[in-house]
Design an enzyme around this catalytic site. Structure first.
Site, PDB file in Angstrom:
ATOM      1  N   SER A   1     -35.061  11.263 -62.972  1.00  0.00           N
ATOM      2  CA  SER A   1     -36.286  10.492 -62.910  1.00  0.00           C
ATOM      3  C   SER A   1     -37.352  11.130 -62.031  1.00  0.00           C
ATOM      4  O   SER A   1     -37.820  12.230 -62.312  1.00  0.00           O
ATOM      5  CB  SER A   1     -35.924   9.081 -62.450  1.00  0.00           C
ATOM      6  OG  SER A   1     -36.971   8.177 -62.628  1.00  0.00           O
TER       7      SER A   1
ATOM      8  N   ASP B   1     -42.808  24.424 -63.360  1.00  0.00           N
ATOM      9  CA  ASP B   1     -43.886  24.779 -64.291  1.00  0.00           C
ATOM     10  C   ASP B   1     -45.059  25.444 -63.600  1.00  0.00           C
ATOM     11  O   ASP B   1     -45.737  26.290 -64.195  1.00  0.00           O
ATOM     12  CB  ASP B   1     -44.385  23.528 -65.021  1.00  0.00           C
ATOM     13  CG  ASP B   1     -43.471  23.099 -66.150  1.00  0.00           C
ATOM     14  OD1 ASP B   1     -42.413  23.723 -66.322  1.00  0.00           O
ATOM     15  OD2 ASP B   1     -43.816  22.126 -66.858  1.00  0.00           O
TER      16      ASP B   1
ATOM     17  N   LYS C   1     -34.161  11.885 -67.498  1.00  0.00           N
ATOM     18  CA  LYS C   1     -34.736  10.537 -67.548  1.00  0.00           C
ATOM     19  C   LYS C   1     -36.246  10.657 -67.394  1.00  0.00           C
ATOM     20  O   LYS C   1     -36.752  10.878 -66.312  1.00  0.00           O
ATOM     21  CB  LYS C   1     -34.142   9.672 -66.426  1.00  0.00           C
ATOM     22  CG  LYS C   1     -34.884   8.347 -66.187  1.00  0.00           C
ATOM     23  CD  LYS C   1     -34.770   7.411 -67.374  1.00  0.00           C
ATOM     24  CE  LYS C   1     -35.358   6.044 -67.052  1.00  0.00           C
ATOM     25  NZ  LYS C   1     -36.793   6.033 -66.849  1.00  0.00           N
TER      26      LYS C   1
END
Length: 396
Positions: free
Chosen positions: A311, A322, A336
């Site tokens: 999460s 990224d 999640k």
């Protein structure tokens, strides 16, 4: 908004994937449910809350696998009018909808949820899960807690609480039995290696330390974030500022099941100078999360992850990965990435229903797939991370 104290406005929450098999620690006996979620704080997520609580004239079509909140509320209202459980009726609608992350709390459960987001709760200090045979099993005992002082051990099976049998109950219901006012006694009937035991313990106000920092002999600073409860993001920022200049950092998110999204964004901001952290959609409307400016963008950084990284912790990992800010080391994360919002029902219970998903800065959806680490490591993850930091210029 909902008449409950400190109610989270927006959630990214893990829960039991198999209902009746082993729970993934969505509800923990010590914490309730709070620390093991990914939620917007009521104040910090005000903008998101406004979007969620103001019912638009025309909503975007629901995605498959999400519950219709009007249908859930209607079922609860009809049940209450007939003298039945609104919570149970609402949960039946959610279950039929295929919303794998949706759930319904009663007022006490949701109050515990909110309390846990502050990192404190009243209980006895055990984490529990439901085993495949339906029995409630102690997973972890908090050091120094009433349960620890009474000699409870991981693996003990909880048979009853104050005389009420708990085998077959949902862990949330067991949590409710174990909670109560600080100082009050609770009688636990347990089974250990086939031998029945009875222990009487007194509930206490307990806390967890969401962020711990240690310095390895090689000079690397390890920042362990157990969950993103209130204040944890700023603690991460403080730990980074206190680390020796040029020293490498391991951001240990292993076993972190999420927390407050705003805290996760603050934690990511410790290593970024503004820019995108994630995007998310609420009923088809795209929104963005940005890092604060001024973070440390040069210090060598490794993020440690595993299957228990969920999460909001995945949100942090995905952003750092990224943005080229961190090398992820470990094993694939949980996966999640869906978004839940709470709706108060007529009987005061709260339905938390899926409304959308979030994505990393590169546009990756993590829901179901998780994050694949840049460097896979099973055992000796820290040692592998030290090697990676060496390649980034840390060490002799």
């Amino acid at each position: 908004m909902l008449g409950l104290p400190s109610i989270p406005a927006f959630c990214l929450r893990p829960r039991d994937l198999r209902r009746g098999a082993v729970l993934t620690l969505a509800f923990l006996t010590a914490v309730g449910a709070g620390a093991y979620t990914g939620c917007w704080d009521r104040e910090e997520g005000a903008a998101a809350a406004a979007a969620l609580t103001g019912a638009p004239a025309a909503e975007a079509p629901r995605e498959a696998g999400t519950a219709d909140r009007d249908a859930v509320a209607r079922a609860a209202a009809e049940a209450v009018a007939e003298g039945k459980s609104g919570k149970k009726a609402a949960q039946e609608v959610v279950s039929r909808s295929g919303d794998r992350w949706g759930t319904v709390y009663d007022q006490g459960e949701y109050a515990a949820f909110a309390e846990g987001l502050d990192g404190h709760w009243t209980g006895v200090g055990v984490w529990a899960q439901r085993a495949r045979d339906g029995m409630i099993e102690v997973d972890t005992v908090q050091p120094g807690s009433p349960a620890a002082r009474a000699g409870l051990l991981a693996g003990d099976r909880l048979l009853s609480v104050d005389g009420q049998a708990v085998t077959g109950l949902a862990v949330a219901d067991v949590v409710a039995l174990l909670r109560g006012e600080a100082g009050t006694p609770v009688v636990l009937n347990l089974s250990r290696n086939g031998v029945d035991l009875t222990e009487t313990v007194r509930r206490e106000q307990l806390r967890t330390e969401p962020v711990t920092v240690r310095r390895r002999p090689d000079g690397v600073t390890v920042i362990k974030v157990a969950s993103f409860t209130r204040g944890s993001g700023e603690r991460v920022r403080a730990a980074v500022r206190a680390a020796p200049p040029g020293a490498g950092v391991m951001l240990d998110l292993r076993g972190n099941p999420g927390g407050l999204v705003a805290e996760a964004v603050t934690a990511a901001s410790a290593f970024l100078d503004g820019g995108l952290v994630a995007t998310y959609d609420v009923r088809g409307e795209q929104r963005v999360l940005h890092a604060a400016p001024g973070g440390d963008t040069t210090r060598p950084l490794v993020a440690l992850v595993d299957g228990g990284t969920m999460s909001a912790a995945e949100l942090v990992t995905g952003a750092l990965q990224d943005r080229g800010r961190a090398v992820a080391v470990g094993s694939r994360t949980f996966g999640k990435g869906s978004v839940q919002m709470p709706t108060e029902l007529p009987d005061g219970s709260v339905a938390e229903l899926t409304v959308g998903t979030y994505r990393t800065p590169a546009g990756r959806s993590l829901d179901g797939g998780g994050i694949t680490p840049d460097v896979t490591a099973g055992d000796r993850v820290e040692e592998r991370a030290v090697t990676v930091l060496g390649g980034l210029g840390v060490g002799p």
